[in-house]
Design a protein around this motif. Structure first.
Motif, short mmCIF file in Angstrom:
data_model
loop_
_atom_site.label_atom_id
_atom_site.label_comp_id
_atom_site.label_asym_id
_atom_site.label_seq_id
_atom_site.Cartn_x
_atom_site.Cartn_y
_atom_site.Cartn_z
N HIS A 99 0.84 -1.19 0.00
CA HIS A 99 0.00 0.00 0.00
C HIS A 99 0.88 1.24 0.00
CE1 HIS A 99 0.76 0.73 4.35
NE2 HIS A 99 0.60 -0.58 4.50
N CYS A 100 0.28 2.36 -0.37
CA CYS A 100 0.97 3.65 -0.32
C CYS A 100 1.26 4.01 1.14
CB CYS A 100 0.11 4.72 -0.97
SG CYS A 100 0.88 6.36 -1.05
N HIS A 101 2.34 4.80 1.36
CA HIS A 101 2.62 5.27 2.72
C HIS A 101 2.72 6.79 2.76
CE1 HIS A 101 3.62 4.42 6.89
NE2 HIS A 101 3.57 3.13 6.61
N VAL A 102 2.16 7.46 1.75
CA VAL A 102 2.02 8.92 1.76
C VAL A 102 0.56 9.24 2.08
CG1 VAL A 102 2.13 11.02 0.38
CG2 VAL A 102 3.86 9.23 0.07
N ASN A 103 0.34 10.11 3.07
CA ASN A 103 -1.04 10.48 3.43
C ASN A 103 -1.94 9.25 3.52
OD1 ASN A 103 -0.02 13.05 3.26
ND2 ASN A 103 -1.24 13.68 1.49
N VAL A 104 -1.51 8.29 4.34
CA VAL A 104 -2.23 7.01 4.38
C VAL A 104 -3.70 7.20 4.79
CG1 VAL A 104 -0.20 5.59 4.77
CG2 VAL A 104 -1.35 6.63 6.74
N TRP A 105 -4.00 8.21 5.59
CA TRP A 105 -5.38 8.45 6.03
C TRP A 105 -6.30 8.72 4.85
CZ3 TRP A 105 -1.05 11.14 7.50
CH2 TRP A 105 -0.83 12.37 6.87
N GLU A 106 -5.74 9.23 3.73
CA GLU A 106 -6.53 9.40 2.52
C GLU A 106 -6.21 8.31 1.50
OE1 GLU A 106 -7.36 12.13 -1.40
OE2 GLU A 106 -5.74 12.72 -0.04
N HIS A 107 -4.92 8.19 1.13
CA HIS A 107 -4.55 7.34 0.00
C HIS A 107 -4.88 5.87 0.23
CE1 HIS A 107 -1.36 10.47 -1.49
NE2 HIS A 107 -2.57 10.98 -1.31
N VAL A 108 -4.72 5.40 1.47
CA VAL A 108 -5.02 4.00 1.78
C VAL A 108 -6.46 3.86 2.28
CG1 VAL A 108 -4.35 1.98 3.14
CG2 VAL A 108 -2.60 3.54 2.28
N ALA A 109 -6.85 4.74 3.21
CA ALA A 109 -8.17 4.58 3.85
C ALA A 109 -9.32 4.75 2.87
CB ALA A 109 -8.31 5.56 5.01
N ILE A 110 -9.21 5.70 1.90
CA ILE A 110 -10.37 5.97 1.05
C ILE A 110 -10.04 6.13 -0.43
CG2 ILE A 110 -11.62 7.04 2.95
CD1 ILE A 110 -11.05 9.78 1.62
N ARG A 111 -8.80 5.82 -0.84
CA ARG A 111 -8.42 6.00 -2.26
C ARG A 111 -7.94 4.72 -2.93
NH1 ARG A 111 -11.23 10.30 -3.42
NH2 ARG A 111 -10.74 12.04 -2.04
N GLY A 112 -8.10 3.58 -2.28
CA GLY A 112 -7.86 2.31 -2.96
C GLY A 112 -6.42 1.97 -3.27
N MET A 113 -5.46 2.57 -2.55
CA MET A 113 -4.04 2.33 -2.88
C MET A 113 -3.50 1.11 -2.15
SD MET A 113 -2.04 5.88 -3.53
CE MET A 113 -0.77 4.95 -4.40
N TRP A 114 -3.96 -0.07 -2.56
CA TRP A 114 -3.52 -1.31 -1.92
C TRP A 114 -3.75 -2.49 -2.87
CZ3 TRP A 114 -8.52 -2.89 -2.03
CH2 TRP A 114 -9.51 -1.96 -1.69
N GLY A 115 -2.96 -3.53 -2.62
CA GLY A 115 -3.09 -4.75 -3.41
C GLY A 115 -2.50 -5.92 -2.65
N PRO A 116 -2.76 -7.16 -3.11
CA PRO A 116 -2.31 -8.36 -2.40
C PRO A 116 -0.90 -8.80 -2.80
CG PRO A 116 -3.75 -8.99 -4.19
CD PRO A 116 -3.67 -7.48 -4.21
N LEU A 117 -0.15 -9.24 -1.81
CA LEU A 117 1.19 -9.81 -2.00
C LEU A 117 1.19 -11.17 -1.31
CD1 LEU A 117 4.25 -9.84 -2.61
CD2 LEU A 117 4.58 -8.40 -0.57
N ILE A 118 1.26 -12.23 -2.09
CA ILE A 118 1.22 -13.59 -1.55
C ILE A 118 2.60 -14.23 -1.73
CG2 ILE A 118 0.13 -15.85 -1.65
CD1 ILE A 118 -1.70 -13.52 -0.73
N VAL A 119 3.18 -14.67 -0.62
CA VAL A 119 4.48 -15.32 -0.63
C VAL A 119 4.29 -16.77 -0.20
CG1 VAL A 119 6.85 -15.29 0.23
CG2 VAL A 119 5.61 -13.12 -0.06
N ASP A 120 4.44 -17.69 -1.14
CA ASP A 120 4.29 -19.10 -0.81
C ASP A 120 5.47 -19.59 0.01
OD1 ASP A 120 1.90 -19.31 -2.14
OD2 ASP A 120 2.71 -20.35 -3.89
N PRO A 121 5.22 -20.41 1.02
CA PRO A 121 6.31 -20.92 1.85
C PRO A 121 7.12 -21.98 1.12
CG PRO A 121 4.26 -21.94 2.50
CD PRO A 121 3.90 -20.91 1.46
#
Length: 331
Positions: free
Chosen positions: A111-133
């Protein structure tokens, strides 16, 4: 110098950040900052120990970074993605290259780490990272089907304005799974005998109490870590930044709702909405009154097909937004 286990593969990806709008709910269209133009961002699927390089180009009008949430950044702290601490923000038009080792397996996210209260909380700046063991547990080896569910929050008052929202006095009034509120979500289609792994990620700004009807959820992982004593629950509290993995035996044919049990999260202005899906078993007829009768189906809405393809970066065209006209914005 990064540590590099002998079994590591080199993974080299490129991503962009775009300004687009998405239809979160029938009554809400939101402007977002979207990785590769989609919300959630593309699935990044790698293996424990892999050597990962990701080139990120910022095509928006504001600065951003990416934090790889759950990666410990051993020997690579400058790729942790925190503005003013590990890097300068990626300015509009610039590219930044992140380089890290997938040092711990599990359900992670970015996820973004700039202005997280906006960019992450209400602007959709995130995605999945799956690391198989490298060494999966006996329970993991039994899984036949997987889904990723990223719960999030939205503020309708600022949905059409970048640079606003996310403050303590602002009101979150829409809630979603994978960026969409029911009925714009999708069913999870299974066959009797499937062993389903549900990877839940708290990408928003509130706790979501995820309750599955008709089945018990066996919690096998917390924040990517395998649990020594997995336990059964029927409701999972997924808080901001948290991840829970549940393994569920598909042994009760029918249709069963899987929903947020915080009642206000499924009230979209007096209509049923929010983080809701339905487990649909193969072979169960769909009556004319069923809410998703003839519903257009996306088999990769929960990244099920992408996860089955192996390792790489996977986009989903059905999660793409519509480009918005750019204007210069203040920070």
């Amino acid at each position: 110098m990064l540590p590099s286990p002998g079994y590591a593969e080199q993974r080299d990806f490129s991503m962009t950040i775009e300004e687009v709008s998405i239809n979160v709910a029938p009554t809400l269209t939101a402007k977002v900052f979207a990785f590769n133009g989609q919300v959630p961002g593309p699935l990044i699927h790698v293996r424990e120990g892999d050597d990962v390089t990701i080139h990120v180009t910022n095509n928006t009008t504001l600065p951003h970074t990416i934090h790889w949430h759950g990666v410990n950044q051993i020997g690579s702290w400058k790729s942790d993605g925190v503005p003013g601490i590990t890097q300068k923000p990626i300015e509009p038009g610039d590219t930044f290259t992140y380089h890290w080792i997938a040092d711990r397996p599990g359900t992670l996210w970015y996820h973004c780490h700039v202005n997280v209260w906006e960019h992450v909380a209400i602007r959709g700046m995130w995605g999945p990272l799956i690391v198989d063991p490298k060494n999966p547990t006996p329970l993991e080896k039994k899984v036949t089907r997987q889904v990723i569910m990223m719960m999030s929050t939205w503020e309708s008052a600022y949905a059409d304005r970048y640079g606003k929202g996310g403050n303590p006095t602002d009101v979150t009034d829409y809630f979603s799974v994978n960026g969409r509120s029911f009925p714009l979500t999708q069913p999870i289609r299974v066959k009797e005998g499937d062993v389903l792994r549900i990877r839940m990620i708290g990408a928003g700004d509130e706790i979501h109490e995820m309750h599955l009807h008709g089945h018990d959820q066996l919690i096998t992982h917390k924040d990517g870590y395998a649990q020594n004593n997995p336990s059964f629950v029927d409701t999972v509290p997924v808080g901001p930044g948290e991840r829970y993995d549940a393994i569920v035996k598909m042994n009760n044919p029918g249709r069963f709702i899987f929903h947020d049990h915080v009642d206000s999260h499924i009230n979209m202005g007096g209509m049923v909405g929010g983080p809701i899906t339905v487990i649909e078993y193969e072979g169960i007829p769909m009556e004319d009154w069923y809410v998703w009768k003839d519903h257009a189906y996306d088999p990769d809405f929960y990244y099920t097909e992408s996860l089955a393809k192996g390792y790489g970066l996977f986009n989903n065209p059905n999660l793409m937004g519509t480009a918005v006209e750019q204007t210069r914005r203040s920070r």
